[in-house]
Design an enzyme around this catalytic site. Structure first.
Site, PDB file in Angstrom:
ATOM      1  N   SER A 103       0.496  -1.218  -0.112  1.00 12.17           N
ATOM      2  CA  SER A 103      -0.084   0.259  -0.124  1.00 12.17           C
ATOM      3  C   SER A 103       0.929   0.573   0.279  1.00 12.17           C
ATOM      4  O   SER A 103       2.053   1.264  -1.118  1.00 12.17           O
ATOM      5  CB  SER A 103      -1.048  -0.466   1.068  1.00 12.17           C
ATOM      6  OG  SER A 103      -1.820   1.310   0.901  1.00 12.17           O
ATOM      7  N   HIS A 104       0.493   2.276   1.079  1.00 12.73           N
ATOM      8  CA  HIS A 104       1.626   3.423   1.367  1.00 12.73           C
ATOM      9  C   HIS A 104       2.912   2.888   1.816  1.00 12.73           C
ATOM     10  O   HIS A 104       3.921   4.934   2.045  1.00 12.73           O
ATOM     11  CB  HIS A 104       0.194   3.875   2.113  1.00 12.73           C
ATOM     12  CG  HIS A 104       0.828   3.490   3.218  1.00 12.73           C
ATOM     13  ND1 HIS A 104      -0.416   2.726   3.363  1.00 12.73           N
ATOM     14  CD2 HIS A 104       1.210   3.667   4.968  1.00 12.73           C
ATOM     15  CE1 HIS A 104      -0.439   1.857   4.946  1.00 12.73           C
ATOM     16  NE2 HIS A 104       0.428   3.190   5.316  1.00 12.73           N
ATOM     17  N   ASP A 143      -2.737   6.412  -2.897  1.00 13.27           N
ATOM     18  CA  ASP A 143      -1.388   5.529  -2.576  1.00 13.27           C
ATOM     19  C   ASP A 143      -1.333   4.463  -3.244  1.00 13.27           C
ATOM     20  O   ASP A 143      -1.712   4.197  -4.784  1.00 13.27           O
ATOM     21  CB  ASP A 143      -1.958   4.776  -0.879  1.00 13.27           C
ATOM     22  CG  ASP A 143      -3.016   4.169  -1.531  1.00 13.27           C
ATOM     23  OD1 ASP A 143      -3.684   3.725  -2.162  1.00 13.27           O
ATOM     24  OD2 ASP A 143      -3.193   3.379  -0.271  1.00 13.27           O
ATOM     25  N   ASP A 157      -1.275   1.505  -3.943  1.00 17.14           N
ATOM     26  CA  ASP A 157      -2.342   0.329  -4.052  1.00 17.14           C
ATOM     27  C   ASP A 157      -3.527   0.605  -4.868  1.00 17.14           C
ATOM     28  O   ASP A 157      -4.477   0.155  -5.516  1.00 17.14           O
ATOM     29  CB  ASP A 157      -2.240  -0.864  -3.687  1.00 17.14           C
ATOM     30  CG  ASP A 157      -3.163  -0.670  -2.257  1.00 17.14           C
ATOM     31  OD1 ASP A 157      -3.199   0.481  -2.125  1.00 17.14           O
ATOM     32  OD2 ASP A 157      -4.185  -1.509  -1.728  1.00 17.14           O
ATOM     33  N   ASP A 188      -5.771   2.277  -3.302  1.00 16.78           N
ATOM     34  CA  ASP A 188      -7.312   2.568  -2.318  1.00 16.78           C
ATOM     35  C   ASP A 188      -7.553   3.109  -2.077  1.00 16.78           C
ATOM     36  O   ASP A 188      -8.841   3.575  -1.383  1.00 16.78           O
ATOM     37  CB  ASP A 188      -7.047   0.727  -2.029  1.00 16.78           C
ATOM     38  CG  ASP A 188      -6.521   0.962  -0.596  1.00 16.78           C
ATOM     39  OD1 ASP A 188      -5.388   1.419  -0.685  1.00 16.78           O
ATOM     40  OD2 ASP A 188      -5.809  -0.350   0.033  1.00 16.78           O
ATOM     41  N   ARG A 189      -6.695   4.190  -1.734  1.00 16.60           N
ATOM     42  CA  ARG A 189      -6.605   5.553  -0.671  1.00 16.60           C
ATOM     43  C   ARG A 189      -7.058   7.168  -1.388  1.00 16.60           C
ATOM     44  O   ARG A 189      -6.605   6.952  -2.709  1.00 16.60           O
ATOM     45  CB  ARG A 189      -5.907   5.705   0.354  1.00 16.60           C
ATOM     46  CG  ARG A 189      -5.600   4.699   0.854  1.00 16.60           C
ATOM     47  CD  ARG A 189      -4.204   4.820   2.152  1.00 16.60           C
ATOM     48  NE  ARG A 189      -4.412   3.576   3.335  1.00 16.60           N
ATOM     49  CZ  ARG A 189      -3.432   4.290   4.048  1.00 16.60           C
ATOM     50  NH1 ARG A 189      -3.266   5.086   4.635  1.00 16.60           N
ATOM     51  NH2 ARG A 189      -3.290   2.915   4.923  1.00 16.60           N
ATOM     52  N   LYS A 202     -11.680  -0.203  -0.513  1.00 22.08           N
ATOM     53  CA  LYS A 202     -11.648   0.860  -0.246  1.00 22.08           C
ATOM     54  C   LYS A 202     -11.184   1.601  -1.915  1.00 22.08           C
ATOM     55  O   LYS A 202     -10.609   0.449  -2.538  1.00 22.08           O
ATOM     56  CB  LYS A 202     -11.478   1.681   0.634  1.00 22.08           C
ATOM     57  CG  LYS A 202      -9.657   1.524   0.727  1.00 22.08           C
ATOM     58  CD  LYS A 202      -9.124   2.153   1.951  1.00 22.08           C
ATOM     59  CE  LYS A 202      -6.993   1.293   2.527  1.00 22.08           C
ATOM     60  NZ  LYS A 202      -7.227   0.395   2.934  1.00 22.08           N
TER      61      LYS A 202
HETATM   62  C1  VG1 Z   1      -3.876   1.749   8.725  1.00 25.30           C
HETATM   63  C2  VG1 Z   1      -4.863   2.157   8.435  1.00 25.30           C
HETATM   64  C3  VG1 Z   1      -6.113   2.090   8.536  1.00 25.30           C
HETATM   65  C4  VG1 Z   1      -6.687   0.682   6.688  1.00 25.30           C
HETATM   66  C5  VG1 Z   1      -4.818   0.075   6.816  1.00 25.30           C
HETATM   67  C6  VG1 Z   1      -4.643  -0.197   5.812  1.00 25.30           C
HETATM   68  O1  VG1 Z   1      -3.395   0.254   8.609  1.00 25.30           O
HETATM   69  O2  VG1 Z   1      -5.003   3.107  10.108  1.00 25.30           O
HETATM   70  O3  VG1 Z   1      -6.984   2.131   8.226  1.00 25.30           O
HETATM   71  O4  VG1 Z   1      -7.628  -0.021   6.754  1.00 25.30           O
HETATM   72  O5  VG1 Z   1      -3.472   1.244   6.649  1.00 25.30           O
HETATM   73  O6  VG1 Z   1      -4.748   0.778   4.350  1.00 25.30           O
HETATM   74  P1  VG1 Z   1      -2.983   0.364  10.527  1.00 25.30           P
HETATM   75  O7  VG1 Z   1      -3.360  -1.322  11.337  1.00 25.30           O
HETATM   76  O8  VG1 Z   1      -1.369   0.769  10.335  1.00 25.30           O
HETATM   77  O9  VG1 Z   1      -3.234   1.663  11.283  1.00 25.30           O
HETATM   78  V1  VG1 Z   1      -4.385   0.246   2.624  1.00 25.30           V
HETATM   79  O10 VG1 Z   1      -3.811   1.794   1.701  1.00 25.30           O
HETATM   80  O11 VG1 Z   1      -2.619  -0.326   3.538  1.00 25.30           O
HETATM   81  O12 VG1 Z   1      -4.932  -1.113   2.293  1.00 25.30           O
HETATM   82 CO    CO Z   2      -4.139   0.883  -0.102  1.00 18.48          CO
END
Ligand code: VG1
Ligand code: CO
Length: 543
Positions: free
Chosen positions: A113-114, A277, A279, A281-282, A376
């Site tokens: 992801s990010h 982001d 992937d 989804d954000r 998302k």
């Molecule tokens: C973080 C965010 C959460 C999100 C998750 C995955 O998790 O706070 O809201 O769903 O990343 O997002 P954490 O456990 O680090 O707080 V993504 O864009 O990585 O699928």
């Molecule tokens: Co993501």
């Protein structure tokens, strides 16, 4: 084609977190690491025989190699087919859509992801189930259990597949279909939104900058915004997915998308700025001189969704993760629909969406989505904003201010303390829990505590209980502080502190966010004794 059964032994720490398994890339590249996890996933879902899977990722370093391995293990496990994004690319929302559209048995999404990408950065794998959503806790527990008992994996001895050409080939009995990553996703967006209205908006001179952050949304945003909706060429920047995301963090927030924020706060600002982001989804939405907080964005989208074709009949309900501000609850109340509060992570929304209890969901971390898929969806949120602006014919700033005037404003900020020693982070959480029984009624930094508890969630659809989902403290006057440990980091522990202060009706107090949250911050710092417990006085990242 020869299936080999290769002996293996369990590898420590293959525990999926908030969003799949996430580790340093070099760990994934160690012998048997990826193989074990993929085989454990097949074991946990009752094998791969005659099943079909979607495979794709965000293009980061090791993406293509991992895809080749997964294809061979799928064939080794007797899968009937795999559908793979061209060049190994699929955004998380596009993968979710393809799982649903093709009615397949699940999907492997390769992304951290990010988190930054590269050999010395992060890699990750998410397994999504038949409904297109992230594996629920019951399944991730099974996968983890399987990683602890694994003694062999099954793989075929075959050449790598050409991922660059759209076609159908075979590995023995298994069909391999390489598909365009964008086409079906775009078709879905065209069904949901009024593309004619958005095209007219751009034709009327409306300007935009979309920052793909060298991550997966580049091809999607270019095809949809520029090639289809008529945004001028150059609207999408950083559009080519790079293995290391150009050395940035593909995290759409004011810190990592600073150049976009700077542009939006300047005289040269286009009408709207957006970023997604790694992937896809954000999303981040910025108007001219107006940063839209993700919690506000969720509330505003929910309040205006009826203006858009897909949601013109209204919403069934709204769900938000617990740390997300209460702004969307106020919208649900006004609309006379139910709101739900779930633990962090998209996997908890799946049941609510499947049961038709909610239509729109969101998280404070810049994730918004709807019943169209089970993830998302960054670009979806951007298109929903564009469609709303096309109908309302107002600026982003006006829409936001109008919202605050109607519902009041939830000042919101998240503090991240990164790479904290895990022991210290746990100590801090214990220290907080220990005070909870006596905290109510106490006053800290001039604020009186009205409640303190640890969030646990009872899934209203299947009755599952998820405990230890964050510590929350509320204060007189509509303030709330939440503490939680991240489940997506790859180094030590990340402590997240979420602060929220409601303005009351009448909206904007005219304060900047950190000023509005100052007492709350001080109270949260004192109660948690951050300095003593984690030896930090300042967060690494404030969003
Ligand atoms: C973080 C965010 C959460 C999100 C998750 C995955 O998790 O706070 O809201 O769903 O990343 O997002 P954490 O456990 O680090 O707080 V993504 O864009 O990585 O699928
Ligand atoms: Co993501």
């Amino acid at each position: 084609m020869k299936i080999e059964t290769i002996k293996t032994t369990p590898i420590d720490g293959q525990m999926p977190g908030t969003s799949g398994l996430r580790k340093k890339t070099h760990i994934f590249m160690e012998p048997r690491y990826l193989e074990n996890f993929i085989q454990a996933t097949f074991n946990a879902i009752g094998g791969g025989t005659n099943k079909t899977f979607i495979i794709g990722g965000d293009g980061r370093y090791f993406n293509k190699e991992a895809i080749q391995t997964i294809i061979k293990i799928a064939a080794g496990n007797g899968a009937a087919g795999v559908i793979v994004g061209q060049n190994g690319i699929l955004s998380t929302p596009a993968a979710s859509h393809l799982i649903r559209l093709n009615k397949v048995d699940g999907g492997f999404i390769l992304s951290a992801s990010h988190n930054p990408g590269g050999k010395d950065e992060d890699f990750g794998i998410k397994f999504n189930t038949q409904n297109g959503g992230p594996a629920p806790e019951g399944l991730t527990d099974k996968i983890f259990a399987a990683t602890n008992t694994i003694d062999n994996y099954k793989i075929i001895d075959a050449d790598d597949v050409d991922l660059s050409t759209i076609n159908i080939t075979r590995h023995g009995d298994m069909q391999i279909h390489i598909v365009d990553a964008v086409v079906e996703y775009q078709a879905l967006m065209e069904k949901l939104f009024d593309f004619t209205a958005i095209r007219a908006l751009f034709a009327g001179g409306f300007t935009m900058r979309f920052d793909a952050m060298h991550a997966v949304t580049g091809p999607y945003a270019t095809a949809i915004l520029e090639d289809t909706l008529g945004a001028v060429a150059g609207t999408v920047v950083n559009k080519v997915p790079l293995e290391d995301f150009g050395k940035g963090h593909p995290d759409p927030n004011p810190i990592w998308a600073k150049s976009l924020i700077d542009l939006m706060m300047s005289d040269a600002s286009p009408d709207i700025g957006a970023a997604c982001d790694g992937d896809g989804d954000r999303n981040m939405i910025v108007g001219r001189n107006t940063y839209v907080s993700p919690s506000d964005s969720l509330a505003i989208l929910a309040a205006n969704a009826h203006l858009v074709p897909a949601y013109c009949k209204g919403l069934a309900g709204i769900a938000r993760s617990m740390p997300t501000s209460a702004a969307s609850d106020r919208v649900a109340e006004k609309l006379g629909i139910r709101s739900y509060e779930t633990p962090t992570g998209w996997k908890f929304f799946g049941n609510l969406l499947d049961a038709g209890k909610v239509t729109i969901c969101g998280e404070e971390s810049a994730g918004t989505g709807s019943s169209h898929i089970r993830e998302k969806d960054g670009l979806w949120a951007v298109l929903l904003w564009l469609n709303i602006l096309a109908v309302r014919k107002q600026s982003v700033a006006n829409v936001v201010t109008d919202h605050w005037e109607t519902f009041g404003r939830d000042y919101y900020s998240r503090y991240d303390f990164e790479a904290v020693e895990i022991q210290k982070a746990n100590k801090m959480m214990h220290h907080l829990r220990n005070q909870f029984s006596k905290l109510v009624g106490q006053s800290h930094a001039g604020l009186t505590v009205t409640s303190a508890d640890e969030f646990s969630y009872l899934d209203p659809v299947d009755g599952t209980i998820s405990k230890n989902q964050g510590l929350r403290i509320t204060f007189e006057g509509g303030g709330r502080a939440v503490f939680r440990l991240s489940g997506t980091g790859t180094q030590g522990a990340t402590v997240r502190l979420y602060l929220e202060q409601y303005s009351g009706l009448g909206g904007n107090l005219g304060l900047d966010v950190q000023t509005a949250l100052k007492s709350l911050r001080n109270a949260a710092f004192t109660i948690s004794d951050l300095e003593a417990t984690i030896r930090r006085t300042e967060p690494d990242v404030i969003t």
